[in-house]
Design a protein around this motif. Structure first.
Motif, PDB file in Angstrom:
ATOM      1  N   LEU A 134     -34.466  -2.876 -60.622  1.00 27.10           N
ATOM      2  CA  LEU A 134     -33.810  -2.987 -59.281  1.00 27.10           C
ATOM      3  C   LEU A 134     -32.529  -2.413 -59.156  1.00 27.10           C
ATOM      4  O   LEU A 134     -32.490  -1.677 -57.859  1.00 27.10           O
ATOM      5  CB  LEU A 134     -33.444  -4.586 -58.966  1.00 27.10           C
ATOM      6  N   ALA A 135     -31.732  -2.280 -59.921  1.00 18.54           N
ATOM      7  CA  ALA A 135     -30.460  -1.680 -59.990  1.00 18.54           C
ATOM      8  C   ALA A 135     -30.582  -0.118 -59.887  1.00 18.54           C
ATOM      9  O   ALA A 135     -29.837   0.456 -58.773  1.00 18.54           O
ATOM     10  CB  ALA A 135     -29.597  -1.997 -61.248  1.00 18.54           C
ATOM     11  N   MET A 136     -31.406   0.414 -60.728  1.00 18.21           N
ATOM     12  CA  MET A 136     -31.693   1.930 -60.572  1.00 18.21           C
ATOM     13  C   MET A 136     -32.275   2.135 -59.230  1.00 18.21           C
ATOM     14  O   MET A 136     -31.957   3.180 -58.778  1.00 18.21           O
ATOM     15  CB  MET A 136     -32.685   2.283 -61.822  1.00 18.21           C
ATOM     16  N   SER A 138     -31.825   0.858 -56.347  1.00 18.53           N
ATOM     17  CA  SER A 138     -30.936   0.756 -55.383  1.00 18.53           C
ATOM     18  C   SER A 138     -29.696   1.848 -55.520  1.00 18.53           C
ATOM     19  O   SER A 138     -29.299   2.232 -54.526  1.00 18.53           O
ATOM     20  CB  SER A 138     -30.141  -0.779 -55.436  1.00 18.53           C
ATOM     21  N   VAL A 139     -29.535   2.295 -56.756  1.00 10.91           N
ATOM     22  CA  VAL A 139     -28.650   3.535 -56.990  1.00 10.91           C
ATOM     23  C   VAL A 139     -29.313   4.450 -56.519  1.00 10.91           C
ATOM     24  O   VAL A 139     -28.539   5.757 -55.854  1.00 10.91           O
ATOM     25  CB  VAL A 139     -28.302   3.498 -58.467  1.00 10.91           C
ATOM     26  N   VAL A 141     -30.578   5.285 -53.838  1.00 16.41           N
ATOM     27  CA  VAL A 141     -30.394   5.469 -52.493  1.00 16.41           C
ATOM     28  C   VAL A 141     -29.487   6.730 -52.201  1.00 16.41           C
ATOM     29  O   VAL A 141     -29.162   7.602 -51.430  1.00 16.41           O
ATOM     30  CB  VAL A 141     -29.741   4.576 -51.577  1.00 16.41           C
ATOM     31  N   TYR A 142     -28.407   6.788 -53.188  1.00 17.90           N
ATOM     32  CA  TYR A 142     -27.308   7.580 -53.226  1.00 17.90           C
ATOM     33  C   TYR A 142     -27.466   9.160 -53.011  1.00 17.90           C
ATOM     34  O   TYR A 142     -27.396  10.077 -52.193  1.00 17.90           O
ATOM     35  CB  TYR A 142     -26.588   7.486 -54.390  1.00 17.90           C
ATOM     36  N   MET A 145     -29.053   9.807 -49.524  1.00 15.57           N
ATOM     37  CA  MET A 145     -28.097   9.769 -48.546  1.00 15.57           C
ATOM     38  C   MET A 145     -27.064  10.927 -48.542  1.00 15.57           C
ATOM     39  O   MET A 145     -26.853  11.556 -47.571  1.00 15.57           O
ATOM     40  CB  MET A 145     -27.396   8.425 -48.924  1.00 15.57           C
ATOM     41  N   VAL A 161     -30.179   9.078 -43.169  1.00 15.34           N
ATOM     42  CA  VAL A 161     -29.923   7.739 -42.438  1.00 15.34           C
ATOM     43  C   VAL A 161     -31.221   6.830 -42.666  1.00 15.34           C
ATOM     44  O   VAL A 161     -31.217   5.872 -42.848  1.00 15.34           O
ATOM     45  CB  VAL A 161     -29.372   7.848 -41.214  1.00 15.34           C
ATOM     46  N   SER A 164     -32.175   6.159 -46.238  1.00 18.53           N
ATOM     47  CA  SER A 164     -31.402   4.998 -46.857  1.00 18.53           C
ATOM     48  C   SER A 164     -31.293   3.672 -46.044  1.00 18.53           C
ATOM     49  O   SER A 164     -31.644   2.789 -46.927  1.00 18.53           O
ATOM     50  CB  SER A 164     -29.909   5.376 -46.961  1.00 18.53           C
ATOM     51  N   ALA A 165     -31.595   3.473 -44.824  1.00 18.14           N
ATOM     52  CA  ALA A 165     -31.920   2.129 -44.125  1.00 18.14           C
ATOM     53  C   ALA A 165     -33.251   2.003 -44.726  1.00 18.14           C
ATOM     54  O   ALA A 165     -33.310   0.523 -45.095  1.00 18.14           O
ATOM     55  CB  ALA A 165     -32.049   2.576 -42.545  1.00 18.14           C
ATOM     56  N   ILE A 168     -33.083   0.523 -48.346  1.00 20.27           N
ATOM     57  CA  ILE A 168     -32.103  -0.804 -48.370  1.00 20.27           C
ATOM     58  C   ILE A 168     -33.073  -2.021 -47.801  1.00 20.27           C
ATOM     59  O   ILE A 168     -33.021  -2.974 -48.466  1.00 20.27           O
ATOM     60  CB  ILE A 168     -30.742  -0.607 -47.572  1.00 20.27           C
ATOM     61  N   GLU A 171     -35.699  -3.082 -50.237  1.00 17.44           N
ATOM     62  CA  GLU A 171     -35.333  -3.355 -51.666  1.00 17.44           C
ATOM     63  C   GLU A 171     -35.288  -5.128 -51.568  1.00 17.44           C
ATOM     64  O   GLU A 171     -35.714  -5.624 -52.532  1.00 17.44           O
ATOM     65  CB  GLU A 171     -33.946  -3.132 -51.706  1.00 17.44           C
ATOM     66  N   MET A 326     -39.627  -1.079 -39.810  1.00 16.97           N
ATOM     67  CA  MET A 326     -38.408  -1.931 -39.677  1.00 16.97           C
ATOM     68  C   MET A 326     -38.992  -3.385 -39.514  1.00 16.97           C
ATOM     69  O   MET A 326     -38.742  -4.373 -40.088  1.00 16.97           O
ATOM     70  CB  MET A 326     -37.221  -1.763 -38.640  1.00 16.97           C
ATOM     71  N   ASP A 327     -40.009  -3.545 -38.449  1.00 21.07           N
ATOM     72  CA  ASP A 327     -40.744  -4.839 -37.937  1.00 21.07           C
ATOM     73  C   ASP A 327     -41.361  -5.351 -39.338  1.00 21.07           C
ATOM     74  O   ASP A 327     -41.251  -6.590 -39.801  1.00 21.07           O
ATOM     75  CB  ASP A 327     -41.591  -4.765 -37.173  1.00 21.07           C
TER      76      ASP A 327
ATOM     77  N   ALA B  65     -26.153  -6.197 -64.277  1.00 18.61           N
ATOM     78  CA  ALA B  65     -26.919  -5.704 -63.304  1.00 18.61           C
ATOM     79  C   ALA B  65     -26.649  -6.170 -61.907  1.00 18.61           C
ATOM     80  O   ALA B  65     -26.812  -5.213 -60.967  1.00 18.61           O
ATOM     81  CB  ALA B  65     -28.232  -6.487 -63.654  1.00 18.61           C
ATOM     82  N   ILE B  68     -24.261  -3.682 -60.436  1.00 16.47           N
ATOM     83  CA  ILE B  68     -24.850  -2.325 -59.957  1.00 16.47           C
ATOM     84  C   ILE B  68     -25.566  -2.663 -58.689  1.00 16.47           C
ATOM     85  O   ILE B  68     -25.305  -1.749 -57.606  1.00 16.47           O
ATOM     86  CB  ILE B  68     -25.875  -1.823 -60.937  1.00 16.47           C
ATOM     87  N   ILE B  69     -26.387  -3.848 -58.564  1.00 10.74           N
ATOM     88  CA  ILE B  69     -27.219  -3.782 -57.477  1.00 10.74           C
ATOM     89  C   ILE B  69     -26.365  -4.286 -56.328  1.00 10.74           C
ATOM     90  O   ILE B  69     -26.626  -3.595 -55.217  1.00 10.74           O
ATOM     91  CB  ILE B  69     -28.096  -5.053 -57.756  1.00 10.74           C
ATOM     92  N   GLY B  73     -25.186  -0.696 -55.175  1.00  9.54           N
ATOM     93  CA  GLY B  73     -26.311  -0.599 -54.585  1.00  9.54           C
ATOM     94  C   GLY B  73     -26.068  -0.764 -53.153  1.00  9.54           C
ATOM     95  O   GLY B  73     -27.042  -0.623 -52.342  1.00  9.54           O
ATOM     96  N   PHE B  81     -22.246   4.622 -45.167  1.00  9.40           N
ATOM     97  CA  PHE B  81     -22.594   4.366 -43.911  1.00  9.40           C
ATOM     98  C   PHE B  81     -21.753   4.390 -42.703  1.00  9.40           C
ATOM     99  O   PHE B  81     -21.900   5.188 -41.765  1.00  9.40           O
ATOM    100  CB  PHE B  81     -23.640   3.221 -43.758  1.00  9.40           C
ATOM    101  N   TYR B 219     -32.536  -0.713 -32.335  1.00 10.91           N
ATOM    102  CA  TYR B 219     -32.348  -0.583 -33.934  1.00 10.91           C
ATOM    103  C   TYR B 219     -31.023   0.193 -34.128  1.00 10.91           C
ATOM    104  O   TYR B 219     -31.066   1.259 -33.602  1.00 10.91           O
ATOM    105  CB  TYR B 219     -33.564   0.081 -34.640  1.00 10.91           C
ATOM    106  N   VAL B 221     -28.879   1.728 -37.065  1.00 12.72           N
ATOM    107  CA  VAL B 221     -28.892   1.616 -38.461  1.00 12.72           C
ATOM    108  C   VAL B 221     -27.429   1.939 -39.067  1.00 12.72           C
ATOM    109  O   VAL B 221     -26.385   2.409 -38.104  1.00 12.72           O
ATOM    110  CB  VAL B 221     -29.600   2.755 -39.208  1.00 12.72           C
TER     111      VAL B 221
END
Lengths: 401, 221
Positions: A134-136, A138-139, A141-142, A145, A161, A164-165, A168, A171, A326-327, B65, B68-69, B73, B81, B219, B221
């Protein structure tokens, strides 16, 4: 529990060497499988679209990826004038490294004994196991982005954008489904998760989490992962009709190739993670021959099924619109996975609680849907009447829009 | 040479600590020295990773963990953003200080924090036990210990925090919600014939238009 037997005793040069060899083997295996995966995807999608596909380099065009890679290496590497140079160069690596790191915690086989050490067939088995995945992710995204932002151009920025939206948002659903798996396993370690899925019901049905948890978490996880990977039908990031090429429009040469390497690597590793979480990883019957080879074969076969499924999705499904995406993420996947998490928790305590909660969820869900519909109707009526009272003329409002 | 290598390998804690400490400090210096806000945010990510490594070295794998998350993250992604969407992603020249005596005050705050950490690291007056006593148990029952503390001893504060967060999220959604109104419908009324015809036209001519049910959601973002 969750402790790598390699590091239990004194750490000697032998242990360090084994670790280095494992890392190298995993890296090479992943690179080769990415090469095969790109060929597989192109060939399969050609079949599905009634084309021939790559057929020049090597038998059945299997070396096409190698040829493309060499070509990309020798192309001119452009860096746009208005780009943020350092971040522009950094971004491809930020995408690639998490993609590789996720694979390190995936168990691809049982354990073997080398030079008196018990070695697990996975690069690392940390106690936080699945949280690392999960951590990786979420990383990851960088990379996307920063690539879009540092290009100094509009379309890449919009693409990044969006990406990354999207990453996230999905996730959350992904984390909640992973939590259901952790709940029945009682451990975060990937090897424990796989070990808890060994065995079978009535000797025929495997005790995989796919069946143990009901099929719902598996489906949610599969959808969430597809969105997380930005693969079709969730590939709004690189919607050609709208965004030229998405976040990597300005990239060329080997940096461009690195993005695709990361994307395919992510597809492979995430298929492997699905297999680990829901399909028992390397679990399967040992038929004949050396016993350590069969778990690896089962693992590869199961992963292959998902790789096929991803290509199939791409060929069969049209791209979603942004609001639909998104919905689906926020209004469908997250509530269902949250409810299912509570349900699995209640089932762990007693079956009576579990089924009672299930009934409550169905009633509550219907009530909630009805409430939303009623609220929407009454809102519409309210707005209409107020606007009628306040501004009877058309011109007064026309300017506002 | 061989013995040196052996002695270095035998002390993985020290190597990990030194490497992570360098990363943390370099990131921290980067946060305050870079002119470009995006570079500063990236340095902050670097610091977070260094701290996560230090957590792992202390056998606090779960904390690592979560670090990081949550921080790398989610929170710093949000920073980025905001920086990107507000368009302040250019180097700024800080010739004028917004708050008077900002720099000396920051220096004083830094020194006070450092002193506090040094005292807390050795003192026993906060909980009766030394703050920095080393790893708690082995790495795998780390999660159990945290779960026990959060869901039994500190259950009430934990749940209160959860409720507070939900309230914050809901109010943020409510405050930022914009209602977009279909002007024609608002003026002519939902029951009049003209609108029904217009809607039918819209259905026939533009099937790719988003359905009107979702029109009130914007929406961002």
């Amino acid at each position: 529990m969750g402790q790598d037997p390699l590091f239990l005793g004194h750490i000697s040069i032998g242990v360090v060497l084994i670790v280095i060899i494992k890392v190298l083997l995993a890296f090479v295996a992943l690179m080769v499988s990415v090469m095969l995966m790109i060929w597989f995807e192109r060939k399969l999608i050609s079949d599905m679209q009634n084309r021939i596909g790559p057929n020049r380099a090597g038998p059945y065009g299997i070396l096409q990826t190698l040829a493309d890679g060499i070509k990309l290496f020798f192309k001119e590497d452009l860096i746009p004038d208005r780009s943020e140079r350092f971040v522009f160069k950094l971004a491809p690596y930020l995408t690639l490294i998490p993609a590789f790191l996720v694979f390190t915690v995936v168990p691809i086989g049982g354990t073997v004994h080398i030079f008196g050490h018990t070695v697990e067939l996975q690069v690392a088995d940390p106690p936080m196991g699945i949280l690392f995945v999960l951590a990786m992710s979420s990383v990851a995204v960088y990379g996307t982005m920063l690539a879009g932002w540092s290009s100094g151009s509009k379309y890449p920025l919009i693409g990044s954008v969006r990406a990354s939206a999207q990453m996230i948002s999905y996730e959350a659903a992904m984390g909640l489904t992973v939590a259901t798996v952790v709940l029945v396993t009682g451990s975060l370690g990937t090897r424990d998760i796989v070990a808890a899925q060994a065995g079978s019901y009535f000797g025929i049905i495997p005790k995989w989490n796919l069946i143990r948890l009901g099929v719902v978490p598996f489906i949610i996880f599969l959808i969430a992962v597809t969105a997380e990977l930005n693969r079709p039908p969730f590939d709004l990031t690189e919607a050609e009709q709208e965004l030229v090429g998405g976040f990597h429009t300005e990239y060329s040469s080997i940096r461009f190739a690195l993005f695709f390497l990361a994307e395919f690597m992510n597809t492979i590793t995430m298929s492997a993670v699905i297999v680990t979480l829901f399909l028992g990883g390397p679990d399967g019957p040992i038929l004949f021959g050396p016993s350590f080879i069969w778990p690896i074969i089962w693992f590869l076969l199961k992963t292959g099924v998902f790789l096929f499924a991803y290509v199939w999705f791409r060929a069969a499904l049209p791209r979603l619109r942004y609001d639909q995406l998104m919905d689906l993420g926020w209004k469908v996947l997250i509530p269902i996975s949250l409810a299912w998490l509570l349900l699995v928790g209640a089932m762990q305590i007693s079956k009576v609680y579990g089924f009672a909660l299930f009934a409550v969820f169905i009633v509550a869900g219907v009530a909630l849907l009805r409430a939303v519909a009623v609220g929407k109707e009454s809102n519409e009526v309210d707005i209409v009447t107020t606007f009628r009272k306040e501004s009877p003329r058309r011109g007064a409002l026309g300017g506002d829009q | 040479m061989d013995s040196l290598l052996l002695s270095v390998i035998a002390k993985p804690d020290l190597i990990v600590f030194l490497a992570a400490a360098v990363v943390v400090i370099a990131g921290g210096v980067g946060v305050i020295t870079y002119r470009n806000p995006v570079h500063s945010a990236l340095s902050l990510v670097m610091t977070m990773f260094g701290i996560a490594t230090l957590f792992i070295e202390q056998n606090a794998q779960f904390l690592a963990a979560v670090q990081i998350i949550v921080y790398a993250g989610a929170i710093i992604v949000l920073f980025l953003f905001v920086i990107m969407l507000l368009g302040v992603d250019r180097s700024e020249i800080f010739s004028r200080e917004r708050i008077r005596a900002q720099r000396p005050l920051a220096a004083v705050a830094g020194v006070v924090t450092l002193g506090e950490i040094l005292i807390l690291g050795h003192a026993t007056w906060a909980t009766g036990a030394k703050a920095a006593t080393g790893a708690v148990g082995n790495s795998s029952d780390n999660v159990f210990k945290i779960a026990q503390a959060v869901f039994s001893t500190y259950l009430l504060p934990f749940e209160a925090t959860a409720i507070l967060l939900v309230i914050a999220v809901l109010s943020a959604v409510y405050l930022s919600k914009r209602v977009v109104v279909n002007v024609d419908e608002a003026l002519d009324g939902p029951s009049s014939d003209g609108v029904a015809v217009a809607n039918e036209d819209a259905d026939r001519e533009a099937p790719w238009e988003p359905d009107t049910e979702n029109d009130d959601e914007v929406y961002e973002v």
